[in-house]
Motif scaffolding. Structure first.
Motif, PDB file in Angstrom:
ATOM      1  N   ARG A  28       0.906  -1.112   0.093  1.00 36.40           N
ATOM      2  CA  ARG A  28      -0.037  -0.057   0.025  1.00 36.40           C
ATOM      3  C   ARG A  28       0.907   1.134  -0.019  1.00 36.40           C
ATOM      4  N   GLY A  29       2.014   1.130  -0.395  1.00 37.19           N
ATOM      5  CA  GLY A  29       3.031   2.262  -0.660  1.00 37.19           C
ATOM      6  C   GLY A  29       3.524   3.020   0.734  1.00 37.19           C
ATOM      7  N   ALA A  30       3.387   2.148   2.042  1.00 39.26           N
ATOM      8  CA  ALA A  30       3.912   2.565   3.073  1.00 39.26           C
ATOM      9  C   ALA A  30       5.376   2.693   3.201  1.00 39.26           C
ATOM     10  N   ASN A  31       5.790   3.748   3.984  1.00 41.55           N
ATOM     11  CA  ASN A  31       7.150   3.624   4.505  1.00 41.55           C
ATOM     12  C   ASN A  31       7.185   3.617   5.791  1.00 41.55           C
ATOM     13  N   ILE A  32       7.818   2.329   6.388  1.00 38.69           N
ATOM     14  CA  ILE A  32       8.051   2.254   7.696  1.00 38.69           C
ATOM     15  C   ILE A  32       9.074   3.208   8.212  1.00 38.69           C
ATOM     16  N   GLU A  33       8.850   3.961   9.497  1.00 34.50           N
ATOM     17  CA  GLU A  33       9.707   4.604  10.038  1.00 34.50           C
ATOM     18  C   GLU A  33      10.369   4.212  11.451  1.00 34.50           C
ATOM     19  N   GLU A  34       9.420   3.407  12.272  1.00 31.47           N
ATOM     20  CA  GLU A  34       9.844   2.747  13.448  1.00 31.47           C
ATOM     21  C   GLU A  34       9.067   1.483  13.594  1.00 31.47           C
ATOM     22  N   ALA A  35       9.850   0.448  13.961  1.00 31.11           N
ATOM     23  CA  ALA A  35       9.320  -0.866  14.237  1.00 31.11           C
ATOM     24  C   ALA A  35       9.724  -1.462  15.297  1.00 31.11           C
ATOM     25  N   ALA A  36       8.832  -2.078  16.276  1.00 30.75           N
ATOM     26  CA  ALA A  36       9.397  -2.953  17.489  1.00 30.75           C
ATOM     27  C   ALA A  36       8.521  -4.132  17.517  1.00 30.75           C
ATOM     28  N   GLN A  37       8.949  -5.129  18.205  1.00 29.93           N
ATOM     29  CA  GLN A  37       8.170  -6.415  18.266  1.00 29.93           C
ATOM     30  C   GLN A  37       8.833  -7.073  19.507  1.00 29.93           C
ATOM     31  N   TYR A  38       7.607  -7.882  19.920  1.00 29.04           N
ATOM     32  CA  TYR A  38       8.095  -8.896  21.064  1.00 29.04           C
ATOM     33  C   TYR A  38       7.513 -10.262  21.297  1.00 29.04           C
ATOM     34  N   ASN A  39       8.050 -11.209  21.195  1.00 29.52           N
ATOM     35  CA  ASN A  39       7.552 -12.536  21.409  1.00 29.52           C
ATOM     36  C   ASN A  39       7.684 -12.859  22.694  1.00 29.52           C
ATOM     37  N   ASP A  40       6.413 -13.488  23.348  1.00 27.22           N
ATOM     38  CA  ASP A  40       6.215 -13.688  24.795  1.00 27.22           C
ATOM     39  C   ASP A  40       6.173 -15.208  24.615  1.00 27.22           C
ATOM     40  N   GLY A  44       3.081 -17.385  24.422  1.00 28.85           N
ATOM     41  CA  GLY A  44       2.994 -17.813  22.882  1.00 28.85           C
ATOM     42  C   GLY A  44       2.401 -16.436  22.133  1.00 28.85           C
ATOM     43  N   LEU A  45       2.262 -15.263  22.562  1.00 31.94           N
ATOM     44  CA  LEU A  45       1.929 -14.167  21.891  1.00 31.94           C
ATOM     45  C   LEU A  45       2.790 -13.291  21.325  1.00 31.94           C
ATOM     46  N   PHE A  46       2.429 -12.614  20.245  1.00 31.42           N
ATOM     47  CA  PHE A  46       3.438 -11.781  19.608  1.00 31.42           C
ATOM     48  C   PHE A  46       2.875 -10.381  19.701  1.00 31.42           C
ATOM     49  N   PHE A  47       3.596  -9.268  19.919  1.00 32.25           N
ATOM     50  CA  PHE A  47       3.117  -7.995  19.927  1.00 32.25           C
ATOM     51  C   PHE A  47       3.932  -7.206  18.948  1.00 32.25           C
ATOM     52  N   MET A  48       3.345  -6.189  18.313  1.00 38.67           N
ATOM     53  CA  MET A  48       4.191  -5.273  17.297  1.00 38.67           C
ATOM     54  C   MET A  48       3.599  -3.913  17.426  1.00 38.67           C
ATOM     55  N   ARG A  49       4.736  -2.962  17.236  1.00 31.96           N
ATOM     56  CA  ARG A  49       4.291  -1.566  17.233  1.00 31.96           C
ATOM     57  C   ARG A  49       4.818  -0.953  16.095  1.00 31.96           C
ATOM     58  N   MET A  50       4.175  -0.455  14.922  1.00 35.16           N
ATOM     59  CA  MET A  50       4.745   0.178  13.607  1.00 35.16           C
ATOM     60  C   MET A  50       4.262   1.651  13.691  1.00 35.16           C
ATOM     61  N   GLN A  51       5.403   2.923  13.110  1.00 37.61           N
ATOM     62  CA  GLN A  51       5.140   4.025  12.744  1.00 37.61           C
ATOM     63  C   GLN A  51       5.360   3.887  11.488  1.00 37.61           C
ATOM     64  N   PHE A  52       4.453   4.566  10.545  1.00 34.05           N
ATOM     65  CA  PHE A  52       4.811   4.404   9.190  1.00 34.05           C
ATOM     66  C   PHE A  52       3.988   5.719   8.672  1.00 34.05           C
ATOM     67  N   ARG A  53       4.165   6.032   7.198  1.00 36.26           N
ATOM     68  CA  ARG A  53       3.736   7.050   6.369  1.00 36.26           C
ATOM     69  C   ARG A  53       2.975   6.205   4.958  1.00 36.26           C
ATOM     70  N   CYS A  54       1.906   6.819   4.779  1.00 32.16           N
ATOM     71  CA  CYS A  54       1.177   6.227   3.777  1.00 32.16           C
ATOM     72  C   CYS A  54       0.196   7.100   3.080  1.00 32.16           C
ATOM     73  N   GLU A  55      -0.212   7.042   1.836  1.00 35.55           N
ATOM     74  CA  GLU A  55      -1.128   8.042   1.033  1.00 35.55           C
ATOM     75  C   GLU A  55      -2.652   7.644   1.459  1.00 35.55           C
ATOM     76  N   LEU A  56      -2.722   6.399   1.763  1.00 34.07           N
ATOM     77  CA  LEU A  56      -4.200   5.949   1.885  1.00 34.07           C
ATOM     78  C   LEU A  56      -4.824   6.755   3.218  1.00 34.07           C
ATOM     79  N   ASP A  57      -6.072   7.426   3.087  1.00 37.06           N
ATOM     80  CA  ASP A  57      -6.658   7.881   4.150  1.00 37.06           C
ATOM     81  C   ASP A  57      -7.173   6.988   5.266  1.00 37.06           C
ATOM     82  N   THR A  58      -7.566   7.381   6.325  1.00 37.32           N
ATOM     83  CA  THR A  58      -7.801   6.612   7.745  1.00 37.32           C
ATOM     84  C   THR A  58      -8.998   5.494   7.037  1.00 37.32           C
ATOM     85  N   PRO A  59     -10.065   5.751   6.965  1.00 36.80           N
ATOM     86  CA  PRO A  59     -11.157   4.680   6.580  1.00 36.80           C
ATOM     87  C   PRO A  59     -10.577   3.775   5.583  1.00 36.80           C
TER      88      PRO A  59
END
Length: 281
Positions: A28-40, A44-59
């Motif tokens: 979707r043409g996004a540029n990831i600027e910050e990413a973090a992840q954690y495997n517990d 057995g759960l996976f967690f992720m946070r990403m900051q990115f820029r994208c031309e798509l609107d929120t809806p």
């Protein structure tokens, strides 16, 4: 024109999740600027946070994410980075945490939109006015608590609050209100939990002759002072200190701990993991 977003998610851990999420954004043409992840490994759960820029609107992006998440048993949330978090602060007669949050907010240090201050006392209406924040005085007694909480929740809903901060609000919330505010209410408790829960923790600590006093910011749950912990810190004391010394020294620790917890929550860096938290700083 690109929009800056924050995506957080959790799901059962398995190979390929990072590839799937980053691939979804790339398509979707996004540029990831910050990413973090954690495997517990314990859950057995996976967690992720990403900051990115994208031309798509929120809806459009939300709709696409809904379809993507359905392919994985994934809980997710998407937020615009340029939208400060609507917040209501609750306080009683100790104003150090309130004053600190208001100053940090006006200084541009917290991504908040403080919509209202609610108190069971009138002490801080002038402080609220100096920051142009509406102040709501709602007295609370044992007999009027249900009606008072109904008014409090009405204000929270009317302001669209995504976060409620109990900045030394010295009333125990009912189980019903705790459930309504699940995951969006942060309390500051003036001890290093799980030690000295409940009322007058500095008195309890002084009576036990502790050498460290602390403060704990945690999410509010129906179990008093047992919600998932976000942040903690301590200060050293000794036998020469009185209860009043403990209280005075602890105020700085409380303010700093609460401010860090509020900052991380408002930046969507805190993910709940059962009775614990995952924090991507």
């Amino acid at each position: 024109m690109t929009h800056a977003y924050i995506l957080t998610l959790s799901c059962p851990d398995r190979p390929g999740i990072v590839h799937a999420v980053s691939g979804f954004l790339f398509e979707r043409g996004a540029n990831i600027e910050e990413a973090a992840q954690y495997n517990d490994h314990a859950t057995g759960l996976f967690f992720m946070r990403m900051q990115f820029r994208c031309e798509l609107d929120t809806p459009a992006l939300r709709e696409a994410l809904g379809g993507f998440a359905a392919q994985h048993p994934m809980a997710w949330s998407l937020h615009r980075q340029d939208e400060p978090m609507k917040t209501v602060i609750m306080v009683s007669k100790e104003g150090h945490c309130l004053n600190d949050l208001l100053f940090r907010w006006k200084s541009g240090l917290l991504a908040l939109d403080i919509r209202a201050i609610v108190s069971n006392h009138r002490d801080f209406y002038q402080l609220a006015a100096s920051y142009n924040v509406p102040f709501h005085h709602i007295p609370v007694t044992a007999a009027t608590k249900p009606q008072a909480e109904a008014k409090q929740f009405e204000i929270i809903q009317a302001e669209g609050a995504e976060l409620v901060v109990l900045a030394r609000y010295m009333q125990v919330l009912s189980d019903d209100l705790c459930r309504k505010l699940d995951g969006r209410a942060i309390n500051i408790h003036h001890s290093f939990l799980p030690s000295f829960k409940g009322a007058k923790p500095y008195y309890q600590a002084h009576d036990r002759g502790v050498k460290l006093i602390g403060a704990t910011a945690h999410y509010v749950t129906a179990d008093l002072d047992e919600g998932p912990i976000i942040e903690q810190d301590v200060a050293r004391v000794d036998h020469s200190k009185t209860v009043e010394d403990f209280t005075a020294q602890g105020r700085d620790t409380e303010s700093q701990v609460l401010a860090r917890a509020v900052k991380w929550h408002s930046e969507h860096r805190v993910l709940q993991n059962g009775h614990k938290t995952v924090i991507f700083k």
